[in-house]
Design a protein around this motif. Structure first.
Motif, PDB file in Angstrom:
ATOM      1  N   LYS A 223      42.870  29.583  46.299  1.00  0.00           N
ATOM      2  CA  LYS A 223      41.702  30.393  45.947  1.00  0.00           C
ATOM      3  C   LYS A 223      41.333  31.324  47.099  1.00  0.00           C
ATOM      4  O   LYS A 223      41.054  32.512  46.888  1.00  0.00           O
ATOM      5  CB  LYS A 223      40.512  29.494  45.609  1.00  0.00           C
ATOM      6  CG  LYS A 223      39.273  30.269  45.146  1.00  0.00           C
ATOM      7  CD  LYS A 223      38.041  29.394  45.059  1.00  0.00           C
ATOM      8  CE  LYS A 223      37.412  29.226  46.426  1.00  0.00           C
ATOM      9  NZ  LYS A 223      36.085  28.571  46.379  1.00  0.00           N
TER      10      LYS A 223
ATOM     11  N   ILE B 150      39.518  44.690  37.717  1.00  0.00           N
ATOM     12  CA  ILE B 150      40.490  43.829  38.381  1.00  0.00           C
ATOM     13  C   ILE B 150      41.542  43.390  37.376  1.00  0.00           C
ATOM     14  O   ILE B 150      41.213  42.864  36.305  1.00  0.00           O
ATOM     15  CB  ILE B 150      39.811  42.577  38.983  1.00  0.00           C
ATOM     16  CG1 ILE B 150      38.691  42.976  39.952  1.00  0.00           C
ATOM     17  CG2 ILE B 150      40.845  41.692  39.658  1.00  0.00           C
ATOM     18  CD1 ILE B 150      39.152  43.731  41.161  1.00  0.00           C
ATOM     19  N   ASN B 151      42.800  43.595  37.696  1.00  0.00           N
ATOM     20  CA  ASN B 151      43.909  43.196  36.828  1.00  0.00           C
ATOM     21  C   ASN B 151      44.355  41.783  37.220  1.00  0.00           C
ATOM     22  O   ASN B 151      45.104  41.601  38.175  1.00  0.00           O
ATOM     23  CB  ASN B 151      45.066  44.196  36.964  1.00  0.00           C
ATOM     24  CG  ASN B 151      46.159  43.951  35.948  1.00  0.00           C
ATOM     25  OD1 ASN B 151      46.440  42.811  35.579  1.00  0.00           O
ATOM     26  ND2 ASN B 151      46.800  45.023  35.501  1.00  0.00           N
ATOM     27  N   GLU B 152      43.869  40.789  36.479  1.00  0.00           N
ATOM     28  CA  GLU B 152      44.153  39.397  36.826  1.00  0.00           C
ATOM     29  C   GLU B 152      45.640  39.082  36.751  1.00  0.00           C
ATOM     30  O   GLU B 152      46.182  38.398  37.628  1.00  0.00           O
ATOM     31  CB  GLU B 152      43.375  38.455  35.910  1.00  0.00           C
ATOM     32  CG  GLU B 152      41.880  38.543  36.061  1.00  0.00           C
ATOM     33  CD  GLU B 152      41.168  37.542  35.174  1.00  0.00           C
ATOM     34  OE1 GLU B 152      41.583  36.358  35.163  1.00  0.00           O
ATOM     35  OE2 GLU B 152      40.208  37.930  34.471  1.00  0.00           O
TER      36      GLU B 152
ATOM     37  N   ILE C 129      47.516  40.363  39.765  1.00  0.00           N
ATOM     38  CA  ILE C 129      47.261  39.555  40.966  1.00  0.00           C
ATOM     39  C   ILE C 129      48.079  38.275  40.931  1.00  0.00           C
ATOM     40  O   ILE C 129      48.712  37.891  41.926  1.00  0.00           O
ATOM     41  CB  ILE C 129      45.764  39.226  41.078  1.00  0.00           C
ATOM     42  CG1 ILE C 129      44.968  40.500  41.393  1.00  0.00           C
ATOM     43  CG2 ILE C 129      45.517  38.177  42.171  1.00  0.00           C
ATOM     44  CD1 ILE C 129      43.477  40.321  41.354  1.00  0.00           C
ATOM     45  N   CYS C 130      48.096  37.603  39.780  1.00  0.00           N
ATOM     46  CA  CYS C 130      48.884  36.367  39.634  1.00  0.00           C
ATOM     47  C   CYS C 130      50.356  36.633  39.920  1.00  0.00           C
ATOM     48  O   CYS C 130      51.022  35.851  40.613  1.00  0.00           O
ATOM     49  CB  CYS C 130      48.720  35.795  38.227  1.00  0.00           C
ATOM     50  SG  CYS C 130      47.075  35.160  37.867  1.00  0.00           S
TER      51      CYS C 130
ATOM     52  N   ARG D 248      46.799  31.159  37.108  1.00  0.00           N
ATOM     53  CA  ARG D 248      45.539  31.779  36.690  1.00  0.00           C
ATOM     54  C   ARG D 248      44.321  31.020  37.208  1.00  0.00           C
ATOM     55  O   ARG D 248      43.288  31.624  37.503  1.00  0.00           O
ATOM     56  CB  ARG D 248      45.505  31.842  35.159  1.00  0.00           C
ATOM     57  CG  ARG D 248      44.340  32.639  34.587  1.00  0.00           C
ATOM     58  CD  ARG D 248      44.548  32.889  33.104  1.00  0.00           C
ATOM     59  NE  ARG D 248      43.454  33.658  32.539  1.00  0.00           N
ATOM     60  CZ  ARG D 248      42.379  33.124  31.958  1.00  0.00           C
ATOM     61  NH1 ARG D 248      42.255  31.814  31.892  1.00  0.00           N
ATOM     62  NH2 ARG D 248      41.431  33.890  31.443  1.00  0.00           N
TER      63      ARG D 248
ATOM     64  N   THR E 190      43.161  31.954  40.701  1.00  0.00           N
ATOM     65  CA  THR E 190      42.800  33.369  40.634  1.00  0.00           C
ATOM     66  C   THR E 190      41.412  33.533  40.032  1.00  0.00           C
ATOM     67  O   THR E 190      40.570  34.265  40.558  1.00  0.00           O
ATOM     68  CB  THR E 190      43.834  34.153  39.800  1.00  0.00           C
ATOM     69  OG1 THR E 190      45.123  34.054  40.420  1.00  0.00           O
ATOM     70  CG2 THR E 190      43.442  35.624  39.691  1.00  0.00           C
ATOM     71  N   ARG E 191      41.164  32.816  38.938  1.00  0.00           N
ATOM     72  CA  ARG E 191      39.843  32.887  38.310  1.00  0.00           C
ATOM     73  C   ARG E 191      38.761  32.308  39.228  1.00  0.00           C
ATOM     74  O   ARG E 191      37.649  32.833  39.304  1.00  0.00           O
ATOM     75  CB  ARG E 191      39.858  32.115  36.980  1.00  0.00           C
ATOM     76  CG  ARG E 191      40.745  32.716  35.909  1.00  0.00           C
ATOM     77  CD  ARG E 191      40.136  33.912  35.247  1.00  0.00           C
ATOM     78  NE  ARG E 191      39.005  33.565  34.402  1.00  0.00           N
ATOM     79  CZ  ARG E 191      38.370  34.432  33.611  1.00  0.00           C
ATOM     80  NH1 ARG E 191      38.736  35.704  33.603  1.00  0.00           N
ATOM     81  NH2 ARG E 191      37.358  34.053  32.859  1.00  0.00           N
TER      82      ARG E 191
ATOM     83  N   LEU F 117      37.904  34.950  41.681  1.00  0.00           N
ATOM     84  CA  LEU F 117      37.150  36.046  41.074  1.00  0.00           C
ATOM     85  C   LEU F 117      35.681  35.668  40.870  1.00  0.00           C
ATOM     86  O   LEU F 117      34.779  36.480  41.126  1.00  0.00           O
ATOM     87  CB  LEU F 117      37.792  36.444  39.742  1.00  0.00           C
ATOM     88  CG  LEU F 117      39.176  37.100  39.849  1.00  0.00           C
ATOM     89  CD1 LEU F 117      39.795  37.270  38.465  1.00  0.00           C
ATOM     90  CD2 LEU F 117      39.088  38.447  40.549  1.00  0.00           C
TER      91      LEU F 117
ATOM     92  N   TYR G 147      30.999  40.551  36.818  1.00  0.00           N
ATOM     93  CA  TYR G 147      31.670  40.125  35.594  1.00  0.00           C
ATOM     94  C   TYR G 147      30.968  40.742  34.398  1.00  0.00           C
ATOM     95  O   TYR G 147      29.765  40.587  34.212  1.00  0.00           O
ATOM     96  CB  TYR G 147      31.671  38.599  35.458  1.00  0.00           C
ATOM     97  CG  TYR G 147      32.328  38.131  34.174  1.00  0.00           C
ATOM     98  CD1 TYR G 147      33.712  38.238  34.007  1.00  0.00           C
ATOM     99  CD2 TYR G 147      31.563  37.620  33.128  1.00  0.00           C
ATOM    100  CE1 TYR G 147      34.321  37.835  32.837  1.00  0.00           C
ATOM    101  CE2 TYR G 147      32.167  37.210  31.944  1.00  0.00           C
ATOM    102  CZ  TYR G 147      33.543  37.326  31.812  1.00  0.00           C
ATOM    103  OH  TYR G 147      34.150  36.933  30.643  1.00  0.00           O
TER     104      TYR G 147
ATOM    105  N   GLY H 264      35.758  42.049  31.690  1.00  0.00           N
ATOM    106  CA  GLY H 264      36.339  41.337  32.819  1.00  0.00           C
ATOM    107  C   GLY H 264      35.606  41.635  34.111  1.00  0.00           C
ATOM    108  O   GLY H 264      34.423  41.975  34.115  1.00  0.00           O
TER     109      GLY H 264
END
Length: 214
Positions: free
Chosen positions: A10, A32-34, A37-38, A45, A48-49, A52, A63, A68
């Motif tokens: 994280k 943000i392009n999750e 990033i992953c 995920r 990553t979440r 975020l 958010y 997103g």
């Protein structure tokens, strides 16, 4: 020399996004392009979440349901508010560090300030950003107050890069040259152990950056 902190997955994602905001790769209101990033970090995920949502709690992201996460913009009033808090905390860090800095630290700050003069002459504001951050880190990291250090870093991460976004390169150059002249004065205050002058100078130092950029 401080031992490096252990980075969780994280934390790795968190720092990656902060760095992209600082570098200008992620701009205010940008989504943000999750998935990207992953893939880039080869991370699942879940962490990553978690990162975020932590960035959202720390006021760097926002958010928006069905859209997103986006980079949170700072309006003029928010910028001014944050700059005043950074100035007060940075002045406190300097006051705590003033008796802990050796001549080698002052030389390091002088070398950085001299390089910043060259950065400004080249209008290399990305390099200026990196060097001015390094300048203040010399004494911030030696203030012997981890809570204060973390607070300063958190505020700077969301504030500094957004404050340097400007199309007027000549005005930017003039303002940042004035700011770097203050860097040289800060070094002199540390050398003379002038806490009162250092305190007032640093509080003004952060305020002028923002007021001139608005």
């Amino acid at each position: 020399m401080e031992a490096p902190r252990y980075q969780s997955l994280k934390d790795h994602v968190y720092n990656h996004i902060v760095q992209k905001i600082q570098d200008g790769a992620l701009l205010p209101n940008q989504k943000i392009n999750e998935a990207e990033i992953c893939k880039t970090l080869d991370i699942s995920r879940t962490p990553t979440r978690e990162a975020l949502f932590q960035l959202t709690n720390d006021n760097l992201l926002e958010y928006i349901p069905r859209r997103g996460f986006i980079v949170k913009p700072l309006d003029a009033k928010k910028k001014l508010d944050v700059s005043q808090v950074i100035g007060a905390l940075d002045a406190l860090a300097a006051s705590l560090a003033i008796d802990l800095l050796g001549e080698e630290h002052l030389r390091e700050m002088k070398d950085i300030a001299d390089k910043i003069d060259r950065d400004i002459g080249r209008r290399d504001f990305s390099e200026y950003y990196n060097d001015q951050y390094r300048f203040h880190e010399v004494y911030t990291l030696r203030c012997n107050n981890p809570t204060l250090i973390d607070s300063i870093h958190l505020l700077k991460n969301s504030f500094i890069r957004q404050s340097y976004l400007s199309e007027d390169k000549e005005k930017m150059g003039r303002v940042l040259q004035e700011v770097n002249n203050e860097h040289h004065q800060i070094i002199d205050c540390f050398r003379r152990k002038d806490k009162e002058r250092l305190d007032s100078l640093l509080k003004y130092h952060w305020r002028i950056i923002d007021s001139e950029m608005l």
